[in-house]
Design an enzyme around this catalytic site. Structure first.
Site, PDB file in Angstrom:
ATOM      1  N   GLY A 319     -30.179 -43.817  -1.105  1.00 24.84           N
ATOM      2  CA  GLY A 319     -28.787 -43.356  -1.076  1.00 24.84           C
ATOM      3  C   GLY A 319     -28.164 -43.803   0.235  1.00 24.84           C
ATOM      4  O   GLY A 319     -27.416 -44.777   0.314  1.00 24.84           O
ATOM      5  N   ARG A 320     -28.558 -43.086   1.305  1.00 27.54           N
ATOM      6  CA  ARG A 320     -28.034 -43.359   2.642  1.00 27.54           C
ATOM      7  C   ARG A 320     -28.179 -44.826   3.041  1.00 27.54           C
ATOM      8  O   ARG A 320     -27.255 -45.397   3.625  1.00 27.54           O
ATOM      9  CB  ARG A 320     -28.813 -42.493   3.633  1.00 27.54           C
ATOM     10  CG  ARG A 320     -28.367 -42.599   5.062  1.00 27.54           C
ATOM     11  CD  ARG A 320     -29.442 -41.993   6.002  1.00 27.54           C
ATOM     12  NE  ARG A 320     -30.028 -40.795   5.440  1.00 27.54           N
ATOM     13  CZ  ARG A 320     -29.600 -39.563   5.711  1.00 27.54           C
ATOM     14  NH1 ARG A 320     -28.616 -39.379   6.559  1.00 27.54           N
ATOM     15  NH2 ARG A 320     -30.183 -38.528   5.151  1.00 27.54           N
ATOM     16  N   TYR A 365     -27.202 -30.590  10.626  1.00 25.52           N
ATOM     17  CA  TYR A 365     -28.514 -31.186  10.919  1.00 25.52           C
ATOM     18  C   TYR A 365     -28.657 -31.570  12.388  1.00 25.52           C
ATOM     19  O   TYR A 365     -29.616 -32.256  12.745  1.00 25.52           O
ATOM     20  CB  TYR A 365     -28.716 -32.466  10.096  1.00 25.52           C
ATOM     21  CG  TYR A 365     -28.513 -32.330   8.619  1.00 25.52           C
ATOM     22  CD1 TYR A 365     -29.300 -31.462   7.867  1.00 25.52           C
ATOM     23  CD2 TYR A 365     -27.555 -33.093   7.956  1.00 25.52           C
ATOM     24  CE1 TYR A 365     -29.129 -31.350   6.491  1.00 25.52           C
ATOM     25  CE2 TYR A 365     -27.377 -32.998   6.586  1.00 25.52           C
ATOM     26  CZ  TYR A 365     -28.165 -32.124   5.859  1.00 25.52           C
ATOM     27  OH  TYR A 365     -27.989 -32.030   4.518  1.00 25.52           O
ATOM     28  N   CYS A 392     -11.579 -23.993  13.245  1.00 25.64           N
ATOM     29  CA  CYS A 392     -11.758 -22.799  14.062  1.00 25.64           C
ATOM     30  C   CYS A 392     -13.226 -22.428  14.159  1.00 25.64           C
ATOM     31  O   CYS A 392     -13.671 -21.403  13.636  1.00 25.64           O
ATOM     32  CB  CYS A 392     -10.947 -21.648  13.482  1.00 25.64           C
ATOM     33  SG  CYS A 392      -9.223 -22.080  13.394  1.00 25.64           S
TER      34      CYS A 392
HETATM   35  C1  LIG Z   1     -31.346 -37.235  -1.775  1.00 26.67           C
HETATM   36  C2  LIG Z   1     -32.235 -37.900  -2.714  1.00 26.67           C
HETATM   37  C3  LIG Z   1     -32.349 -39.288  -2.685  1.00 26.67           C
HETATM   38  C4  LIG Z   1     -31.650 -40.152  -1.679  1.00 26.67           C
HETATM   39  O1  LIG Z   1     -32.027 -39.888  -0.384  1.00 26.67           O
HETATM   40  P1  LIG Z   1     -31.538 -40.850   0.810  1.00 26.67           P
HETATM   41  O2  LIG Z   1     -32.116 -40.229   2.009  1.00 26.67           O
HETATM   42  O3  LIG Z   1     -30.049 -40.839   0.795  1.00 26.67           O
HETATM   43  O4  LIG Z   1     -32.082 -42.206   0.510  1.00 26.67           O
HETATM   44  C5  LIG Z   1     -33.163 -39.885  -3.617  1.00 26.67           C
HETATM   45  N1  LIG Z   1     -33.818 -39.151  -4.558  1.00 26.67           N
HETATM   46  C6  LIG Z   1     -33.726 -37.811  -4.617  1.00 26.67           C
HETATM   47  C7  LIG Z   1     -34.442 -37.078  -5.660  1.00 26.67           C
HETATM   48  C8  LIG Z   1     -32.936 -37.142  -3.707  1.00 26.67           C
HETATM   49  O5  LIG Z   1     -32.845 -35.806  -3.760  1.00 26.67           O
END
Ligand SMILES: *Cc1c(COP(=O)(O)O)cnc(C)c1O
Length: 464
Positions: A319-320, A365, A392
Site C-alpha cells: 500500500g504505502r 504513530y 484545538c
Molecule cells: C494495511 C495492509 C496492507 C498494506 O500495508 P502497507 O504497509 O501499506 O504496505 C496489506 N495487507 C493487509 C492485510 C493490510 O492490512
C-alpha cells in the site's frame, strides 16, 4: 532527551544532540523522499511533474494533496516486474479513489479493499471484481453478500463467525466463495526491528500457536460452499528489511506442508501481505522491492522443497510503498511563533491551514515527516521548527522537527513529503475543517481527482 508529561515529541531539545544539526542545503530535494517529478524551477519554486506549486495553489487552494501519477505508476511497474509470476494487490486503504483504482487496473495490479465503502469505490471505477480481495476482521453480512453478488475474486476470512456467516450466505445464494484464511504467524515487524513470538495478542486472523489456524482451515476444507485457495499473512507496516518476511514465509510454508499432510490438499496460493517501508526523512533506507521479491521467492522455494510440496502462487499487498512517496501536501503558513525552550534554544512554531485532520500519523504513530518552504529559496539561517496545524489540540503536529529558513513567514507555502499513504485516507472533519482536495499531476497537467469538501458538504449531513 528528558521526558515530558505530554509525550516524547515534547521532550527537551538539547543543543549538543547531533540529530538537531541543520542540513547543508535547506532547499535540497532528497530524491528518496520526494516524488520523481519534484524539482526547483529557475525562481527556486518547487515544481511537481512540471507544474509550479504557485499555479497549483492559485487553482486549487490549500491544503492540497498532490499525487505524482507517473511516480505511482512507475512504482507499480517495479512491483509487477519484481514479482513477475506472482500477484501484486495494491492495498487500497493506503489511499483509494476512482482515478487511483484505474491506475492500478491499467498497471495490471490487483486491488485489496476492506470495507463496503472501499468496495464501492473500486466498483464505481469499473475495477474487475474478480481481481479484488476483500479483507476485514468484521465484515458485515451486507458486505459479504455484495462481494458474492458482484463476484469478488478472493475473500480473506478472519474469524470463525465469518466462516459460518459466509458458508450460510453461499448456501442461501447457491454460490461458491473463493477464500483465503488469514493467519497470524507470531511476527510483529516495524521499521528496523521485528519480534518473533509464539503467540499473537491482537484482533486479526487465526493464530498458528493455539490450533486456531488448523481449526479454521479444516472448517473451510470441509465446507461444500467454500473453495479454499490458500493462506494469508500480514506482519506489519513500514518495514525496512526482509528478516520479518523471511520468518513469516518460513512459518507459512510449514503450515502449507501441515495442511498437505492433514487434508491431502496442496493449497494454490500464499499471500504474504504488505508492509514494505518508504523513506520519510533523510537517512531512511528501506529495502528495495527487487531484494524483497528475490528473498521471498528463494525462501518459499527452499522451504517447499524441504517440505516436499509444490510451490504455491505468491501474492503481496503493498500500500504505502506504492502511493506514499507519490504524495505531497501543500499548506499555507498562517502564523510563525518562536518559543524559548529555556535551554538557550528556540523552537519556531509554524502554523499551517490543515493539520491533524489531514495528517493524523504524527499524532497517532509519532511518525516523522519532513517539509520545505516550497514557494521560494531563502538564504536566511536555518531555525529549528515544528509545523503544527490549526486544530484545538496541542498534539496537532504535522512535522515534529525540521530546519526551515529563519525568514519563514505567513503566506509561504510548505510542502510536506511522502504524504500519499494513510493521510487523506485517514482524514477527519475534526473542528469541522473540510477535508482537502486531491489533485493528480502528470506531464504538466493537473486534474482534481477528489474535490475539496465544502462547508455545504458538512452542513448537508447535519439535519438539525
Ligand atoms: C494495511 C495492509 C496492507 C498494506 O500495508 P502497507 O504497509 O501499506 O504496505 C496489506 N495487507 C493487509 C492485510 C493490510 O492490512
Amino acid at each position: 532527551m528528558r521526558a515530558h508529561p505530554a509525550g516524547p515529541r515534547h521532550a527537551d531539545v538539547l543543543p549538543h544532540d547531533p540529530i538537531y544539526a541543520p542540513p547543508a542545503d535547506l532547499a535540497r530535494l532528497e530524491p528518496a523522499i520526494w516524488p520523481q517529478g519534484a524539482a526547483r524551477n529557475a525562481d527556486g519554486e518547487l515544481t511537481l511533474a512540471g507544474t509550479a506549486i504557485s499555479q497549483l495553489v492559485d487553482t486549487h487552494s490549500t491544503p492540497l494533496v498532490v499525487l505524482d501519477e507517473q511516480d505511482f505508476r512507475d512504482r507499480a511497474r517495479d512491483y509487477a516486474q519484481a514479482f513477475d509470476g506472482a500477484d501484486v494487490f495494491y492495498a487500497g486503504k493506503a489511499f483509494l479513489c476512482k482515478a487511483v483504482a484505474r491506475w492500478v487496473a491499467q498497471e495490471g495490479l490487483h486491488l485489496d479493499v476492506c470495507t463496503g465503502g472501499e468496495l464501492a469505490v473500486a466498483l464505481a471505477a469499473g475495477f474487475d471484481p474478480s481481481r479484488l480481495a476483500l479483507h476485514g476482521n468484521n465484515k458485515s453480512v451486507a458486505e459479504l453478500r455484495q462481494a458474492l453478488e458482484v463476484g469478488v475474486g478472493r475473500i480473506v476470512i478472519d474469524s470463525m463467525n465469518e466462516l459460518d456467516r459466509l458458508d450460510a450466505l453461499c448456501a442461501e445464494m447457491g454460490v461458491t466463495a473463493h477464500v483465503l484464511i488469514r493467519i497470524t504467524v507470531g511476527v510483529e515487524a516495524h521499521t528496523h526491528e521485528f519480534i518473533a513470538t509464539a503467540h499473537e495478542d491482537q484482533k486479526f486472523g487465526f493464530s498458528l500457536a493455539n490450533g486456531a489456524a488448523d481449526a479454521a482451515i479444516a472448517r473451510a476444507v470441509n465446507s461444500a460452499h467454500l473453495h479454499l485457495l490458500g493462506v494469508h499473512s500480514h506482519i506489519g507496516s513500514q518495514i525496512f528489511d526482509t528478516a520479518g518476511f523471511e520468518v513469516s514465509a518460513h512459518r507459512m510454508v510449514q503450515l502449507l506442508a501441515q495442511v498437505a499432510k492433514d487434508h491431502q490438499i496442496e493449497l494454490e496460493e500464499l499471500d504474504l501481505g504488505g508492509g514494505l517501508g518508504i523513506a520519510y526523512v533523510a537517512g531512511d533506507k528501506p529495502a528495495q522491492v527487487r531484494d524483497i521479491a528475490e528473498s521471498l521467492r528463494l525462501i518459499v522455494r527452499r522451504e517447499c522443497e524441504l517440505a516436499g510440496i509444490a510451490v504455491p502462487r505468491l501474492s503481496v499487498e503493498p500500500g504505502r510503498a506504492l502511493i506514499g512517496p507519490a504524495g505531497v501536501t501543500l499548506y499555507e503558513v498562517g502564523t510563525v511563533k518562536p518559543v524559548e525552550l529555556g535551554n538557550g534554544m528556540t523552537r519556531t512554531y509554524v502554523s499551517v491551514d490543515g493539520g491533524i485532520s489531514d495528517n493524523i500519523r504524527t499524532a497517532l504513530y509519532d511518525a516523522d515527516y519532513t517539509c520545505i518552504v516550497a514557494n521560494r529559496v531563502s538564504q536566511a539561517p536555518a531555525v529549528l521548527s515544528r509545523v503544527v496545524g490549526k486544530h484545538c489540540e496541542s498534539g496537532d503536529v504535522v512535522v515534529k522537527d525540521v530546519w526551515l529558513p529563519g525568514d519563514v513567514r505567513p503566506g509561504d507555502v510548505l510542502a510536506v513529503a511522502a504524504t500519499g499513504a494513510y493521510c487523506r485516507s485517514m482524514a477527519s472533519n475534526y473542528n469541522h475543517v473540510p477535508r482537502p482536495a486531491v489533485v493528480a499531476i502528470k506531464d504538466g497537467h493537473s486534474q482534481v481527482v477528489v474535490r475539496r469538501e465544502t462547508l455545504d458538504d458538512l452542513l448537508r449531513l447535519d439535519v438539525g
